[in-house]
Design a protein around this motif. Structure first.
Motif, mmCIF file in Angstrom:
data_model
loop_
_atom_site.group_PDB
_atom_site.id
_atom_site.type_symbol
_atom_site.label_atom_id
_atom_site.label_comp_id
_atom_site.label_asym_id
_atom_site.label_seq_id
_atom_site.Cartn_x
_atom_site.Cartn_y
_atom_site.Cartn_z
ATOM 1 N N GLY A 16 0.854 -1.187 0.000
ATOM 2 C CA GLY A 16 0.000 0.000 0.000
ATOM 3 C C GLY A 16 0.889 1.235 0.000
ATOM 4 O O GLY A 16 2.109 1.148 -0.214
ATOM 5 N N ILE A 17 0.276 2.391 0.268
ATOM 6 C CA ILE A 17 1.060 3.639 0.185
ATOM 7 C C ILE A 17 2.181 3.644 1.227
ATOM 8 O O ILE A 17 3.290 4.130 0.938
ATOM 9 C CB ILE A 17 0.154 4.897 0.318
ATOM 10 C CG1 ILE A 17 0.933 6.149 -0.070
ATOM 11 C CG2 ILE A 17 -0.491 5.010 1.702
ATOM 12 C CD1 ILE A 17 0.083 7.376 -0.321
ATOM 13 N N VAL A 18 1.942 3.070 2.408
ATOM 14 C CA VAL A 18 2.967 3.115 3.457
ATOM 15 C C VAL A 18 4.156 2.243 3.065
ATOM 16 O O VAL A 18 5.321 2.673 3.128
ATOM 17 C CB VAL A 18 2.365 2.691 4.821
ATOM 18 C CG1 VAL A 18 3.452 2.585 5.880
ATOM 19 C CG2 VAL A 18 1.282 3.679 5.252
ATOM 20 N N GLY A 19 3.871 1.005 2.637
ATOM 21 C CA GLY A 19 4.958 0.092 2.267
ATOM 22 C C GLY A 19 5.753 0.615 1.073
ATOM 23 O O GLY A 19 6.994 0.547 1.063
ATOM 24 N N GLY A 51 -8.221 10.441 -1.612
ATOM 25 C CA GLY A 51 -6.951 11.146 -1.823
ATOM 26 C C GLY A 51 -7.008 12.605 -1.437
ATOM 27 O O GLY A 51 -6.245 13.431 -1.937
ATOM 28 N N GLY A 212 -1.598 -2.480 6.464
ATOM 29 C CA GLY A 212 -2.878 -1.819 6.659
ATOM 30 C C GLY A 212 -3.625 -2.442 7.828
ATOM 31 O O GLY A 212 -3.019 -2.789 8.860
ATOM 32 N N TYR A 254 -18.301 14.044 2.095
ATOM 33 C CA TYR A 254 -17.558 15.032 1.302
ATOM 34 C C TYR A 254 -17.825 14.793 -0.172
ATOM 35 O O TYR A 254 -18.316 13.720 -0.592
ATOM 36 C CB TYR A 254 -16.051 14.961 1.581
ATOM 37 C CG TYR A 254 -15.462 13.579 1.460
ATOM 38 C CD1 TYR A 254 -15.327 12.952 0.227
ATOM 39 C CD2 TYR A 254 -15.046 12.887 2.586
ATOM 40 C CE1 TYR A 254 -14.806 11.680 0.120
ATOM 41 C CE2 TYR A 254 -14.519 11.607 2.495
ATOM 42 C CZ TYR A 254 -14.405 11.020 1.257
ATOM 43 O OH TYR A 254 -13.887 9.763 1.148
ATOM 44 N N GLY A 339 -4.819 8.213 5.911
ATOM 45 C CA GLY A 339 -3.643 7.414 5.566
ATOM 46 C C GLY A 339 -2.985 7.788 4.250
ATOM 47 O O GLY A 339 -1.808 7.477 4.049
ATOM 48 N N ILE A 340 -3.714 8.452 3.350
ATOM 49 C CA ILE A 340 -3.060 8.922 2.119
ATOM 50 C C ILE A 340 -2.253 10.179 2.439
ATOM 51 O O ILE A 340 -1.104 10.321 2.005
ATOM 52 C CB ILE A 340 -4.103 9.201 1.007
ATOM 53 C CG1 ILE A 340 -4.889 7.927 0.685
ATOM 54 C CG2 ILE A 340 -3.422 9.769 -0.245
ATOM 55 C CD1 ILE A 340 -4.073 6.742 0.206
#
Ligand SMILES: Cc1cc2nc3c(=O)[nH]c(=O)nc-3n(C[C@H](O)[C@H](O)[C@H](O)COP(=O)(O)OP(=O)(O)OC[C@H]3O[C@@H](n4cnc5c(N)ncnc54)[C@H](O)[C@@H]3O)c2cc1C
Length: 385
Positions: A16-19, A51, A212, A254, A339-340
């Protein structure tokens, strides 16, 4: 350790984005890593999130996450052109005016309470606006509002492309990804870790857990308690003629027109375990809510509906660090609803923990060894997004 085939200095579990960000920042420090991903890169929330990058609201802001959030935003602002130059992938970083609507007196008070702190962060020019001012900015909003705040220069990115850009940047510097599921991680007598996957056995000096919401399962391998749970969220994509909508939020919902020219409408917060399915109930509740704010969308066509799982920790703060058990196991999860926004900074800090480099901020409140207490505030914050 001399590295032979199937031996790695660092293995990162989770693409994911973190890894992927961790792999990128490690590669920039000269450390080649291996990511192990059981599905596809950004195949879960890192590829399906909105995002939105709003560093001035959300759980713990202002509060323990103020500095973390602002630094996260700055990192996104600074890195998108670097990623484009290195990989040719455009993360679609796009600045927006963000309007937070107050529908009730309670929301109006909550929004005004945060204004003072927000206004001290100069580059965003935050202001309270009356109903008439808001309707002058966006006449398609229903007059059934009290007013709201505007924040200039917040942004959105394409989360999938951002994650992919980090991965491609890391690969260009010699790092790798392998698509397989990790089944266990065990400490060998010699001090290294044996990682058993569905396809083979690997050896690593250091292991990053960036799975995650699934990071909770690493407890079975390491004995480390990682209290992170999945919080499902759903998004509808809509199509209608007319100028793009700026980024507007109200309650837990949103809306914004993204670079695909579709209107993205979110979201839900559902504690339903690891169930990533979309539901008709969520579709109905999101449509009911948006029509009360944007009646003109009655004629919009719904062209997409997605669901994914946020990794939410028990106390609402990310879980990032090594533990008393081992300096060679690094936990990096719990970005939750942000998290993004937080992913690149979480990846960068993870890389610094791996290499032992200087970390220029206090992240002790994120330690996996902290005492976790369930935070009701993380469910009720009116600035969740
Ligand atoms: C509807 C919705 C909207 C959102 N909108 C925003 C937003 O506007 N702004 C914002 O900042 N954040 C947003 N988020 C939150 C954000 O998407 C997440 O917090 C973030 O993507 C989490 O990234 P991650 O890398 O920690 O986890 P993930 O993206 O979940 O990646 C973890 C990866 O680990 C892999 N994995 C797990 N177990 C194993 C195993 N055993 N072996 C190998 N691989 C494994 C998984 O397959 C997965 O790909 C939103 C989330 C949702 C649901």
């Amino acid at each position: 350790m001399t590295l032979n085939k199937n031996q790695y200095e660092v293995v990162i579990i989770g693409g994911g984005i973190v890894g992927c960000a961790a792999s990128y920042f490690l590669a920039k420090q000269g450390v080649r890593s291996l990511i192990l991903e059981r599905d596809t890169v950004a195949g879960h929330s890192s590829g399906f999130a909105l995002g939105g990058l709003n560093p001035l609201g959300g759980f713990g802001i202002p509060g323990p996450l103020s500095e973390f959030s602002l630094k996260s935003f700055d990192l996104h602002t600074n890195i998108h052109s670097e990623l484009f130059e290195n990989t040719g992938v455009d993360t679609e970083y796009d600045s927006h005016l963000h309007i937070t609507l107050a529908i009730s007196d309670k929301e109006s008070v909550a929004i005004k309470d945060k204004l003072k702190w927000q206004q001290n962060v100069s580059k965003f020019n935050v202001e309270w606006k009356s109903k008439e001012d808001i309707l002058a900015i966006e006449p398609r909003i229903s007059p059934n509002i009290i007013g709201g705040s505007i924040i200039q220069n917040v942004a959105t990115v394409d989360p999938y492309k951002t994650t992919l850009a980090f991965l491609m940047g890391a690969e260009k510097l010699g790092s790798q990804i392998k698509y397989t599921e990790v089944i266990s991680v065990t400490l060998e007598k010699e001090g290294y870790y044996r990682i058993k996957t569905k396809s083979d056995n690997l050896i690593a000096e250091k292991v990053v857990f960036a799975m995650g919401p699934w990071t909770q399962f690493a407890k079975e391998w390491t004995g480390i308690n990682i209290p992170v749970e999945p919080l499902r969220g759903q998004i509808l994509k809509m199509n209608i003629e007319g100028p793009p909508l700026t980024y507007v939020s109200w309650g837990s919902n949103y809306i914004v027109t993204k670079s695909d020219d579709l209107i993205w409408l979110g979201t839900t917060e559902e504690r339903v375990g690891f169930n990533e399915k979309t539901t008709n109930e969520a579709r109905k509740s999101m449509l009911d809510s948006v029509l009360s704010i944007f009646p003109y969308l009655l004629d919009a066509q719904v062209v997409g509906h997605t669901a994914c799982l946020r990794p939410l920790s028990l106390d609402g703060l990310p879980i990032l660090g090594t533990t008393e058990k081992s300096e060679n196991l690094i936990i990096s999860t719990g970005g939750g609803r942000k998290g993004i926004l937080y992913g690149p900074l979480m990846g960068k800090l993870t890389s610094e923990l791996v290499t032992g480099s200087n970390i220029d901020m206090d992240i002790s409140m994120l330690s996996p060894d902290r005492v976790f207490e369930y935070s009701r505030e993380s469910d009720n914050d009116p600035f969740r997004f």
